[in-house]
Design an enzyme around this catalytic site. Structure first.
Site, PDB file in Angstrom:
ATOM      1  N   THR A 173      -9.153  -1.235 -18.967  1.00 25.94           N
ATOM      2  CA  THR A 173     -10.060  -1.794 -19.977  1.00 25.94           C
ATOM      3  C   THR A 173     -10.006  -3.318 -19.872  1.00 25.94           C
ATOM      4  O   THR A 173      -9.248  -3.863 -19.050  1.00 25.94           O
ATOM      5  CB  THR A 173      -9.650  -1.345 -21.398  1.00 25.94           C
ATOM      6  OG1 THR A 173      -8.286  -1.733 -21.611  1.00 25.94           O
ATOM      7  CG2 THR A 173      -9.789   0.157 -21.576  1.00 25.94           C
ATOM      8  N   GLY A 196       0.789  -1.243   0.000  1.00 26.36           N
ATOM      9  CA  GLY A 196       0.000   0.000   0.000  1.00 26.36           C
ATOM     10  C   GLY A 196       0.809   1.274   0.000  1.00 26.36           C
ATOM     11  O   GLY A 196       0.301   2.319   0.432  1.00 26.36           O
ATOM     12  N   HIS A 252       0.999   0.534 -13.149  1.00 21.41           N
ATOM     13  CA  HIS A 252       1.776  -0.645 -13.497  1.00 21.41           C
ATOM     14  C   HIS A 252       3.252  -0.246 -13.551  1.00 21.41           C
ATOM     15  O   HIS A 252       3.586   0.806 -14.103  1.00 21.41           O
ATOM     16  CB  HIS A 252       1.311  -1.200 -14.855  1.00 21.41           C
ATOM     17  CG  HIS A 252       2.018  -2.465 -15.220  1.00 21.41           C
ATOM     18  ND1 HIS A 252       1.713  -3.675 -14.629  1.00 21.41           N
ATOM     19  CD2 HIS A 252       3.037  -2.698 -16.080  1.00 21.41           C
ATOM     20  CE1 HIS A 252       2.524  -4.604 -15.125  1.00 21.41           C
ATOM     21  NE2 HIS A 252       3.327  -4.039 -16.005  1.00 21.41           N
TER      22      HIS A 252
HETATM   23  C1  GAR Z   1       3.564  -1.273  -7.353  1.00 18.90           C
HETATM   24  O1  GAR Z   1       4.862  -1.352  -7.854  1.00 18.90           O
HETATM   25  C2  GAR Z   1       2.555  -1.324  -8.484  1.00 18.90           C
HETATM   26  O2  GAR Z   1       2.995  -0.668  -9.646  1.00 18.90           O
HETATM   27  C3  GAR Z   1       2.453  -2.803  -8.724  1.00 18.90           C
HETATM   28  O3  GAR Z   1       2.457  -3.378  -7.436  1.00 18.90           O
HETATM   29  C4  GAR Z   1       3.203  -2.530  -6.565  1.00 18.90           C
HETATM   30  C5  GAR Z   1       2.352  -2.214  -5.367  1.00 18.90           C
HETATM   31  O4  GAR Z   1       3.103  -1.545  -4.403  1.00 18.90           O
HETATM   32  N1  GAR Z   1       1.266  -3.141  -9.447  1.00 18.90           N
HETATM   33  C6  GAR Z   1       1.236  -4.092 -10.358  1.00 18.90           C
HETATM   34  O5  GAR Z   1       2.191  -4.770 -10.658  1.00 18.90           O
HETATM   35  C7  GAR Z   1      -0.117  -4.281 -11.039  1.00 18.90           C
HETATM   36  N2  GAR Z   1       0.023  -5.033 -12.221  1.00 18.90           N
HETATM   37  P1  GAR Z   1       2.384  -0.816  -3.185  1.00 18.90           P
HETATM   38  O6  GAR Z   1       1.436  -1.863  -2.580  1.00 18.90           O
HETATM   39  O7  GAR Z   1       3.474  -0.453  -2.255  1.00 18.90           O
HETATM   40  O8  GAR Z   1       1.625   0.365  -3.726  1.00 18.90           O
END
Ligand code: GAR
Length: 222
Positions: free
Chosen positions: A145, A16, A113
């Site tokens: 999407t 998070g 992403h």
């Molecule tokens: C982040 O790096 C985000 O870009 C990635 O998960 C991480 C979450 O970190 N999301 C994906 O890979 C979605 N395909 P966080 O929980 O510390 O925000």
């Protein structure tokens, strides 16, 4: 310019840190909207503690409590709709969403992403980038999407890839940019500055092009 105060819900599966970066910018007065709930598929997500500290309601909709993806997603839709949010923010939400949910929030669901899409969609994007040998990597905020990691791009921020980087080092460098890009995209959404034409997202100038602001293929975006 449409500066009405809006609402959003955040879906997160883990740490998070993006959720926190967004809350920090809301609290700093830079995003004219409030977060009405955190919804998570993971009862152990650290994001839950962050929500608790910020006084934000949490709903756990755990995938394994449902017999199939359809019933899981119906419960997820109910959890979101309870708050009637203007925007649904996927901040490290690690499940692929089906058509019913994606079409319901078309033009008002965004994701981050950790790659410069369309390169390296899917899991472990930073490791994919290191293994491929690219010299520039980064993050993408996009509208969601039906096709995974393929929606209209709102913002991208880039970082260099250095010799000797591994996935973790690169992930840390990209994450720093994510924490800038995601709140900025949300700010643009809630200040009515975004418009979508096909797969192109524009940032309108409220003085020069007021008719474009906040439109999704000509219709009101929210
Ligand atoms: C982040 O790096 C985000 O870009 C990635 O998960 C991480 C979450 O970190 N999301 C994906 O890979 C979605 N395909 P966080 O929980 O510390 O925000």
């Amino acid at each position: 310019m449409n500066e009405k105060k809006g609402t959003f819900v955040v879906l997160a599966s883990g740490r998070g840190s993006n959720f926190q970066a967004i809350l920090d910018q809301v609290n700093a007065g830079n995003i004219p909207a409030s977060c009405c709930a955190l919804i998570t598929d993971n009862p152990d997500a650290y994001a839950i503690e962050r929500a608790g500290a910020a006084g934000i309601p949490v709903q756990v909709v755990a995938f394994r409590s449902f017999p199939d993806k359809g019933s899981y997603e119906s419960a997820l839709i109910s959890a979101i709709d309870l708050y009637n949010p203007d925007l649904v923010v996927l901040a490290g939400y690690m499940r692929i969403l089906g058509n019913a949910i994606v079409s319901r929030y078309a033009g008002r669901m965004i994701n981050i992403h950790p790659s410069l899409l369309p390169a390296f969609p899917g899991l472990h994007a930073q490791e994919q980038a290191v293994r491929y040998g690219v010299k520039v990597a980064g993050c993408t905020v996009h509208f969601v999407t039906e096709d995974m990691d393929a929606g209209p791009v709102i913002i991208q921020r880039s970082v260099p890839v250095f010799a000797g980087d591994d996935g973790a080092l690169l992930a840390e460098r990209i994450l720093h940019e994510e924490h800038i890009a995601f709140p900025e995209a949300i700010r643009l959404f809630f200040t009515g500055r975004l418009y979508i034409e096909g797969r192109i997202v524009g940032i309108c100038d409220p003085d020069a092009t007021p008719d474009l602001c906040g439109r999704h293929n000509g219709e009101e975006l929210r």
